[in-house]
Motif scaffolding. Structure first.
Motif, PDB file in Angstrom:
ATOM      1  N   VAL A 268       0.856  -1.191   0.000  1.00  0.00           N
ATOM      2  CA  VAL A 268       0.000   0.000   0.000  1.00  0.00           C
ATOM      3  C   VAL A 268       0.889   1.237   0.000  1.00  0.00           C
ATOM      4  N   ILE A 269       0.648   2.131  -0.942  1.00  0.00           N
ATOM      5  CA  ILE A 269       1.443   3.351  -1.055  1.00  0.00           C
ATOM      6  C   ILE A 269       0.521   4.559  -1.080  1.00  0.00           C
ATOM      7  N   GLY A 270       0.753   5.475  -0.175  1.00  0.00           N
ATOM      8  CA  GLY A 270       0.028   6.746  -0.161  1.00  0.00           C
ATOM      9  C   GLY A 270       0.922   7.855  -0.683  1.00  0.00           C
ATOM     10  N   ILE A 271       0.369   8.713  -1.532  1.00  0.00           N
ATOM     11  CA  ILE A 271       1.157   9.783  -2.154  1.00  0.00           C
ATOM     12  C   ILE A 271       0.488  11.122  -1.892  1.00  0.00           C
ATOM     13  N   ASP A 272       1.269  12.071  -1.403  1.00  0.00           N
ATOM     14  CA  ASP A 272       0.794  13.444  -1.268  1.00  0.00           C
ATOM     15  C   ASP A 272       1.204  14.206  -2.524  1.00  0.00           C
ATOM     16  N   ILE A 273       0.215  14.691  -3.272  1.00  0.00           N
ATOM     17  CA  ILE A 273       0.446  15.311  -4.567  1.00  0.00           C
ATOM     18  C   ILE A 273       0.813  16.781  -4.394  1.00  0.00           C
ATOM     19  N   ALA A 274       1.793  17.229  -5.156  1.00  0.00           N
ATOM     20  CA  ALA A 274       2.172  18.652  -5.196  1.00  0.00           C
ATOM     21  C   ALA A 274       2.480  19.019  -6.645  1.00  0.00           C
TER      22      ALA A 274
ATOM     23  N   TYR B  52       5.313  13.270  -2.343  1.00  0.00           N
ATOM     24  CA  TYR B  52       5.876  12.458  -1.262  1.00  0.00           C
ATOM     25  C   TYR B  52       5.105  11.146  -1.188  1.00  0.00           C
ATOM     26  N   ALA B  53       5.821  10.038  -1.006  1.00  0.00           N
ATOM     27  CA  ALA B  53       5.203   8.712  -0.983  1.00  0.00           C
ATOM     28  C   ALA B  53       5.575   7.968   0.288  1.00  0.00           C
ATOM     29  N   CYS B  54       4.606   7.189   0.791  1.00  0.00           N
ATOM     30  CA  CYS B  54       4.827   6.378   1.990  1.00  0.00           C
ATOM     31  C   CYS B  54       4.260   4.990   1.732  1.00  0.00           C
ATOM     32  N   ALA B  55       5.034   3.947   2.055  1.00  0.00           N
ATOM     33  CA  ALA B  55       4.618   2.559   1.832  1.00  0.00           C
ATOM     34  C   ALA B  55       4.291   1.894   3.166  1.00  0.00           C
ATOM     35  N   VAL B  56       3.138   1.215   3.231  1.00  0.00           N
ATOM     36  CA  VAL B  56       2.723   0.491   4.436  1.00  0.00           C
ATOM     37  C   VAL B  56       2.181  -0.877   4.020  1.00  0.00           C
ATOM     38  N   ASP B  57       1.950  -1.729   5.034  1.00  0.00           N
ATOM     39  CA  ASP B  57       1.332  -3.025   4.754  1.00  0.00           C
ATOM     40  C   ASP B  57      -0.157  -2.954   5.084  1.00  0.00           C
ATOM     41  N   MET B  58      -0.850  -4.092   5.090  1.00  0.00           N
ATOM     42  CA  MET B  58      -2.297  -4.099   5.277  1.00  0.00           C
ATOM     43  C   MET B  58      -2.721  -3.650   6.679  1.00  0.00           C
TER      44      MET B  58
ATOM     45  N   PRO C 186      -2.530  -0.198 -10.448  1.00  0.00           N
ATOM     46  CA  PRO C 186      -3.827   0.240  -9.910  1.00  0.00           C
ATOM     47  C   PRO C 186      -3.670   1.414  -8.948  1.00  0.00           C
ATOM     48  N   PHE C 187      -4.578   2.371  -9.038  1.00  0.00           N
ATOM     49  CA  PHE C 187      -4.573   3.516  -8.125  1.00  0.00           C
ATOM     50  C   PHE C 187      -6.002   3.862  -7.761  1.00  0.00           C
ATOM     51  N   VAL C 188      -6.155   4.504  -6.611  1.00  0.00           N
ATOM     52  CA  VAL C 188      -7.460   4.910  -6.104  1.00  0.00           C
ATOM     53  C   VAL C 188      -7.367   6.360  -5.635  1.00  0.00           C
ATOM     54  N   ILE C 189      -8.537   6.953  -5.371  1.00  0.00           N
ATOM     55  CA  ILE C 189      -8.611   8.347  -4.955  1.00  0.00           C
ATOM     56  C   ILE C 189      -9.090   8.415  -3.509  1.00  0.00           C
ATOM     57  N   VAL C 190      -8.417   9.245  -2.715  1.00  0.00           N
ATOM     58  CA  VAL C 190      -8.772   9.444  -1.312  1.00  0.00           C
ATOM     59  C   VAL C 190      -9.457  10.792  -1.163  1.00  0.00           C
ATOM     60  N   ASN C 191     -10.529  10.825  -0.388  1.00  0.00           N
ATOM     61  CA  ASN C 191     -11.266  12.062  -0.170  1.00  0.00           C
ATOM     62  C   ASN C 191     -10.432  13.020   0.680  1.00  0.00           C
ATOM     63  N   PRO C 192     -10.184  14.251   0.218  1.00  0.00           N
ATOM     64  CA  PRO C 192      -9.407  15.220   1.004  1.00  0.00           C
ATOM     65  C   PRO C 192     -10.005  15.493   2.375  1.00  0.00           C
ATOM     66  N   MET C 193     -11.356  15.415   2.497  1.00  0.00           N
ATOM     67  CA  MET C 193     -11.994  15.628   3.792  1.00  0.00           C
ATOM     68  C   MET C 193     -11.600  14.545   4.786  1.00  0.00           C
ATOM     69  N   HIS C 194     -11.461  13.293   4.307  1.00  0.00           N
ATOM     70  CA  HIS C 194     -11.044  12.201   5.184  1.00  0.00           C
ATOM     71  C   HIS C 194      -9.615  12.428   5.673  1.00  0.00           C
ATOM     72  N   VAL C 195      -8.759  12.898   4.777  1.00  0.00           N
ATOM     73  CA  VAL C 195      -7.368  13.153   5.154  1.00  0.00           C
ATOM     74  C   VAL C 195      -7.303  14.263   6.197  1.00  0.00           C
TER      75      VAL C 195
ATOM     76  N   ILE D 245      -2.539   9.304   4.223  1.00  0.00           N
ATOM     77  CA  ILE D 245      -3.223   8.732   3.064  1.00  0.00           C
ATOM     78  C   ILE D 245      -2.971   7.234   2.976  1.00  0.00           C
ATOM     79  N   ALA D 246      -1.729   6.821   3.198  1.00  0.00           N
ATOM     80  CA  ALA D 246      -1.388   5.395   3.111  1.00  0.00           C
ATOM     81  C   ALA D 246      -2.167   4.578   4.138  1.00  0.00           C
ATOM     82  N   LYS D 247      -2.354   5.132   5.342  1.00  0.00           N
ATOM     83  CA  LYS D 247      -3.013   4.374   6.406  1.00  0.00           C
ATOM     84  C   LYS D 247      -4.533   4.392   6.278  1.00  0.00           C
ATOM     85  N   LEU D 248      -5.069   5.241   5.415  1.00  0.00           N
ATOM     86  CA  LEU D 248      -6.506   5.224   5.165  1.00  0.00           C
ATOM     87  C   LEU D 248      -6.900   4.098   4.204  1.00  0.00           C
ATOM     88  N   LEU D 249      -5.990   3.711   3.335  1.00  0.00           N
ATOM     89  CA  LEU D 249      -6.322   2.742   2.291  1.00  0.00           C
ATOM     90  C   LEU D 249      -6.700   1.364   2.824  1.00  0.00           C
TER      91      LEU D 249
END
Length: 427
Positions: free
Chosen positions: A18-24, A29-35, A96-105, A127-131
């Motif tokens: 699982v990788i969360g990316i903060d877009i600029a 910036y990217a962060c990798a986590v497990d399930m 594969p990629f998905v979209i995270v709601n900014p309000m959730h973040v 973001i990574a830990k929300l997935l």
């Protein structure tokens, strides 16, 4: 990928990276986590360039091999337009990629460290830990027509804003140099623009005859204003309080503004025509325009916001997308009033609300529904609330026509709303 909550959670397995990316704009910036949300490596940077994307692919492959992962899922916020280049790259490489709601973040930032701190590395981690918990949405697959309509909708919105800005500048000019002008011309029609191009200042009009002004407009090949209007305009010009200084530059300014307005209006007309042509290629277009009071432009804008309505399993999905889902604030004995959530595509919500007024005026079936909710004996709704109810009903009708491939039948609609027709009979 499925959008059902349980299915979203099940997509993240033990073998999933699982990788969360903060877009600029220039540096992500990217962060990798497990399930379970455990971080597998330090947060790293991704450059918004081909080299940066290539290095990102290599980093993902290295992490998958290092931690024995066979699948990967990447999530990020749809920040402005900066995410689209990365999304296009991921799609080309079948990642594969998905979209995270900014309000959730935003709401979950403090859950990790109980601090209001905000930075790019922390956002990527959040973001990574929300997935793994399924707090994401899967972007729908868009056809070439969908892309054309979405791009055309963005262009149309920008052109409308630019036209509005030019109109404001024209009005400012009129207020300064010919404030009485609005007593003759009320809007920004062709007659007004013709007069502003040829004889914008009071000094250009006060000593001229009606015949002379009409002749000038005819020679210019433009549509001229009627004689009664020209007579009144001459009278107003003779006693105008407009500024008479810098007349030369004032004429240049208003001519530039009028040309800008005409150019933007022409471009908007071209975009509208092209969007209608694109929308006609969708199978449900002919069914949707069969509703009296719904124009082709409105349908093309709707399909630009939603895509084909046949992609939705239930009209509730479109209602939620538009932000028309009802919410309440109740606790114990307190029963709060219900209001619409306004969480969704505000452009879609604005479009539907704008379409309701002409629909109520021109479509008898929808007028009956609106009248029922506004004037029913028990718990009558305000005009605005009744219009929102009709918006929701319109979404249901549009979805039904699209999925069943039928033209609009007002009698069939009213038969389904037996409570409305029965109350009308009683009345």
């Amino acid at each position: 990928m499925k959008n059902n909550r349980n299915n979203r959670i099940n997509q993240v397995q033990e073998n999933t990276l699982v990788i969360g990316i903060d877009i600029a704009k220039k540096l992500h910036y990217a962060c990798a986590v497990d399930m379970r949300g455990r971080e597998l490596d330090k947060v790293w940077k991704i450059s918004q360039s081909r080299e940066g994307f290539t290095q990102f692919n290599e980093a993902v492959q290295h992490l998958m091999e290092k931690h024995q992962k066979t699948d990967v899922i990447i999530g990020f916020e749809a920040t402005g337009h900066y995410w689209k280049n990365l999304a296009f790259h991921l799609k080309l490489n079948d990642i594969p990629f998905v979209i995270v709601n900014p309000m959730h973040v935003k709401q979950s930032k403090e859950m990790d460290d109980n601090l209001q701190t905000k930075n790019d590395a922390k956002d990527a981690r959040v973001i990574a830990k929300l997935l793994p918990n399924g707090y994401f949405s899967v972007p729908r697959d868009m056809s070439s027509v969908d892309h054309h309509l979405r791009q055309g909708s963005s262009m149309r919105e920008r052109l409308r804003k630019e036209i509005g800005a030019v109109k404001n500048r024209i009005q400012r000019w009129i207020d300064l140099y010919f404030p009485e002008f609005r007593q003759v011309f009320k809007d920004y029609g062709q007659q007004e623009l013709t007069v502003l191009k040829l004889t914008p200042l009071p000094e250009d009009i006060r000593d001229a005859s009606v015949e002379e002004l009409v002749r000038q407009q005819k020679e210019a090949g433009a549509k001229y204003a009627g004689r009664p209007k020209m007579v009144k305009l001459i009278e107003l010009a003779q006693r105008s309080i407009g500024i008479s200084e810098s007349a030369y530059m004032a004429r240049i300014e208003i001519q530039c503004l009028v040309h800008q307005h005409e150019l933007l209006a022409s471009q908007l007309e071209d975009v509208n025509a092209e969007m209608v042509e694109q929308a006609k290629s969708l199978p449900e277009f002919s069914y949707l325009v069969s509703i009296k009071g719904i124009s082709e432009n409105m349908v093309s804008e709707l399909l630009a916001e939603t895509g084909s309505l046949q992609n939705y399993n239930h009209p509730r999905q479109i209602i939620k997308l538009a932000g028309f889902t009802l919410r309440e604030n109740s606790s114990g004995k307190h029963q709060g009033t219900k209001k619409i959530s306004k969480r969704g595509r505000k452009g879609l919500r604005r479009l539907l609300y704008k379409a309701i007024l002409p629909l109520i005026q021109n479509n008898t079936a929808f007028h009956i529904v609106y009248t029922y909710y506004h004037s029913r004996e028990h718990n009558p709704l305000s005009r605005k609330e009744a219009m929102v109810v009709v918006c929701r009903k319109l979404i249901q009708v549009l979805h039904g026509l699209s999925t069943h491939k039928e033209v609009f039948n007002p009698e069939r609609m009213l038969e389904d709303l037996s409570y409305v027709t029965e109350s009308k009979k009683v009345a």
